[in-house]
Each structure stands twice: as structure tokens, then as C-alpha cells.
Design a protein around this motif. Structure first.
Motif, PDB file in Angstrom:
ATOM      1  N   THR A 220       0.815  -1.222   0.000  1.00 10.66           N
ATOM      2  CA  THR A 220       0.000   0.000   0.000  1.00 10.66           C
ATOM      3  C   THR A 220       0.843   1.264   0.000  1.00 10.66           C
ATOM      4  OG1 THR A 220      -0.133   0.073   2.428  1.00 10.66           O
ATOM      5  CG2 THR A 220      -1.815  -1.239   1.262  1.00 10.66           C
ATOM      6  N   THR A 223      -0.216   3.997  -2.446  1.00  9.35           N
ATOM      7  CA  THR A 223      -1.485   4.609  -2.056  1.00  9.35           C
ATOM      8  C   THR A 223      -1.304   5.528  -0.859  1.00  9.35           C
ATOM      9  OG1 THR A 223      -2.786   2.775  -2.935  1.00  9.35           O
ATOM     10  CG2 THR A 223      -3.827   4.113  -1.229  1.00  9.35           C
ATOM     11  N   ARG A 224      -0.437   5.155   0.056  1.00 12.31           N
ATOM     12  CA  ARG A 224      -0.176   6.031   1.193  1.00 12.31           C
ATOM     13  C   ARG A 224       0.453   7.346   0.732  1.00 12.31           C
ATOM     14  NH1 ARG A 224       3.585   2.966   4.320  1.00 12.31           N
ATOM     15  NH2 ARG A 224       3.186   1.025   3.205  1.00 12.31           N
ATOM     16  N   ALA A 244      -5.433   1.512  -4.728  1.00 11.93           N
ATOM     17  CA  ALA A 244      -4.524   0.367  -4.609  1.00 11.93           C
ATOM     18  C   ALA A 244      -4.962  -0.821  -5.457  1.00 11.93           C
ATOM     19  CB  ALA A 244      -4.414  -0.056  -3.146  1.00 11.93           C
ATOM     20  N   PHE A 251      -7.439  -4.502   1.119  1.00 11.71           N
ATOM     21  CA  PHE A 251      -6.653  -3.300   1.357  1.00 11.71           C
ATOM     22  C   PHE A 251      -6.459  -3.059   2.852  1.00 11.71           C
ATOM     23  CE2 PHE A 251      -6.479   1.255   2.307  1.00 11.71           C
ATOM     24  CZ  PHE A 251      -5.351   1.617   1.573  1.00 11.71           C
ATOM     25  N   PHE A 255      -2.922  -2.952   4.690  1.00 14.43           N
ATOM     26  CA  PHE A 255      -2.561  -1.671   5.287  1.00 14.43           C
ATOM     27  C   PHE A 255      -2.173  -1.859   6.749  1.00 14.43           C
ATOM     28  CE2 PHE A 255      -2.894   2.580   6.853  1.00 14.43           C
ATOM     29  CZ  PHE A 255      -2.673   3.411   5.754  1.00 14.43           C
TER      30      PHE A 255
END
Length: 338
Positions: A220, A223-224, A244, A251, A255
Motif C-alpha cells: 500500500t 497509495t499512502r 490500490a 486493502f 494496510f
């Protein structure tokens, strides 16, 4: 007028951890005024002034014995690798006496990593909240049940007594002390000289060992990073999962495995950290800071900042935008973990 630097004494015991031993001199030595005057001096001592073994295959030849601790304003005990404080809950009586006398006269007492074992063995942490490296929690609790141990933070500042978690958390604690003593500008300048992040909140969780994802492509991280660029906007869990290219359930599982937090907790942490940065480094109004950090309202920012570090936005800005008034640093110390 000549500036009188704040004196720091580092107490090295047998089995001292090499990185922890060098951290105070490196970080405090990087703290200086705008015209390069040093704000701290750092000296090292051992019991009897004798050489001690480090945990890294070298010996430490100090310039001072325990008498150094009768004159310094701050005492730092670096981490240990083994020895009586970690095995049977005792420490050299001469060390106990030196630490207690320094404490009784008002010196600030700090430990890095497992140095907390030595402070606890000397009885200084009885009844106090403290931390140490997460890997040594169980033996610490067994040896020192009278200490309120919190292994889930990077450092704890309870005023005169300050403890930090493992290894790099000692750097965080030293920078926190510089920031408390002289303000953000000096601390940030010291951090830049040491090439380290200027701020990690003491309440941030330690990086406890967790499985590493097999493939970065399935993680992730991207995406972070995307979410960090969207802090000023409302971001939903469904949007994060879609970015993601995962289901919400998958997810969320990935995460939490990678960060130790839920997406909502992580976003709140990022928003709070961004708000703090804006309060420190800009002249934006508190309302503008709240909107840019994604809290929407001043009331929401105030609530979350107070929950996390115990102060309001305006108090935080006053504290960290300029140095506090000149004080006797032998007794200085923030009562708030910040």
C-alpha cells in the motif's frame, strides 16, 4: 555576551551500546545559535573513570569518573547490552548514589533504549511512566514491576525524567529536548546537520517487528503516498482501496500489516502531523491550517491535537515557533509528551 552552554554528562556502563553512546554528543553537538555558538557541551564518564566494554567490540576510555555527574545539568544513560541492570535488577551502588544525587539536585535525567534498566535499578523510575526497547519489555516488567512501563511510544518526557525506546528513538528524544530548550528553529537546524527527520512524535508507536509483504507491488506504499498529497480533501476507505486496486477488505488487511494502524487511524495521524508542521512553519490562521490538513474546522483540529499531544493549536504554535524564555536548564523539562 558569551553564551554558557548547557552541560551534559553521558554515563557509560559496561556493555554500553555504541550507537547510543555517540548519539548525545552527535545530536546535542549539532545544536547551536544562528551565529554558530554551541548550546551544549557533552562529556562522558564511567564508574571510577575506568574503561568499559561496549557491545560492539571496542572499549570506551572516558575522560571523567562519576564526579562529572555532580556538575552537569543533564545526565544521559545510553543503552546496555546485558549486565546486572538487565539480568538481576541491580546496578553498582556508586552509580545509584551518583544518579540519585544528580536527580535530587534537579538535574534532568535521560535514558536511551535499555539505559532505562539502569535508571530503574537505581530506583529513579519507581512510580513513573517510562519506556524502553520493545524487545526487552518482559524482562523489564519482571525486574521492575513498580515502573509504569509503556512500550508503545518512542519516548516519554515526564519532566525531570525522560526515557526513550530503542536505537533511533534516542535521536528523537535528544531533538525533543533541544526543541523544548530552544525552540523548533534550533532543533530543526540540528536535525538537518545530523541528516535525520526533525520530528517524530513521542507518542508514535515503536516500529515493532512485523512480517514484510512478499512483493512491494502488492503493498500500500504508493497509495499512502497518494493519500499524503490529498490530506486537504476528504478521502474515503473505498477511494484508498480503489487507488490500490484492491477490495476494501484486502486493502485494510494489507494496510494494517504494513503500518500497524487502520487506514482511518493512519490518515488521522498524517493530518495531525501536517497540521503541526503548518503551525510551526507558516503564518496561516488556525482555521486555514485546519482546512489544509483536512480537519475542516478549527474545533476538529483542536480536539484531535489535544487528544494526541495535550495542547491546543495556539499553544502548540506559541511553544514551537520561538524559543522559551531563558531558564536554568538544570531543572528544565516539559511535563507533556510532545
Amino acid at each position: 555576551m558569551t553564551l554558557v552552554p548547557h552541560r551534559i554528562g553521558v554515563l557509560a556502563l559496561d556493555g554500553v551500546v555504541g550507537l547510543d553512546l555517540g548519539t548525545p554528543a552527535q545530536v546535542f553537538g549539532a545544536a547551536c545559535t544562528a551565529d554558530r555558538q554551541p548550546l551544549y557541551t557533552v562529556d562522558t564518564c564511567t564508574p571510577g573513570g575506568h574503561p568499559v566494554r561496549s557491545s560492539s567490540g571496542f572499549r570506551v576510555l572516558p575522560d571523567h569518573g562519576l564526579d562529572l555527574l555532580t556538575t552537569v545539568a543533564t545526565v544521559v544513560v545510553p543503552g546496555l547490552h546485558g549486565g546486572p541492570p538487565m539480568t538481576d535488577g541491580t546496578v553498582d551502588p556508586a552509580v545509584t548514589e551518583a544518579l540519585r544525587q544528580a536527580h535530587d539536585r534537579g538535574a534532568r535525567i535521560m535514558s536511551i533504549c535499555t539505559g532505562a534498566f539502569a535508571l530503574a535499578a537505581a530506583g529513579l523510575l519507581d512510580g513513573h511512566r517510562a519506556t524502553t526497547h520493545w524487545a526487552h519489555v518482559e524482562p523489564f516488567r519482571r525486574l521492575y514491576p513498580q515502573v509504569d512501563l509503556d512500550p508503545d511510544v518512542l519516548f516519554i518526557d515526564s519532566g525531570q525524567l525522560l526515557t526513550s525506546a530503542g536505537v533511533a528513538a534516542g535521536i528523537d528524544l535528544c531533538l525533543h529536548v533541544i526543541r523544548s530548550d530552544h525552540g523548533s528553529e534550533v532543533a530543526n537546524r540540528a536535525a538537518r546537520r545530523c541528516v535525520v527527520p526533525p520530528w517524530r512524535d513521542g507518542g508514535q508507536a515503536q516500529y515493532i517487528e512485523r512480517p514484510v509483504p512478499r512483493s512491494p507491488a502488492s503493498g500500500t506504499a504508493a497509495t499512502r503516498e497518494w493519500a499524503r498529497q490529498q490530506l486537504h480533501e476528504p478521502v474515503t476507505l473505498r477511494e484508498l482501496a480503489a487507488h490500490a486496486r484492491m477490495s476494501v477488505r484486502t486493502f485494510t488487511r494489507h494496510f494494517r500489516s504494513e503500518t500497524g494502524l487502520s487506514p482511518a487511524q493512519w490518515l488521522l495521524q498524517q493530518r495531525t502531523d501536517h497540521a503541526r508542521l503548518l503551525l510551526e512553519t507558516t503564518d496561516l490562521t488556525v482555521d486555514q491550517v485546519a482546512r489544509r490538513a483536512g480537519f475542516g474546522t478549527t474545533a476538529a483540529l483542536r480536539q484531535h491535537l489535544h487528544t494526541r499531544i495535550g495542547v491546543s493549536p495556539s499553544t502548540y504554535r506559541r511553544t514551537f515557533r520561538r524559543p522559551p524564555p531563558s531558564v536554568d536548564h538544570a531543572v528544565v523539562g516539559s511535563a507533556t509528551t510532545a
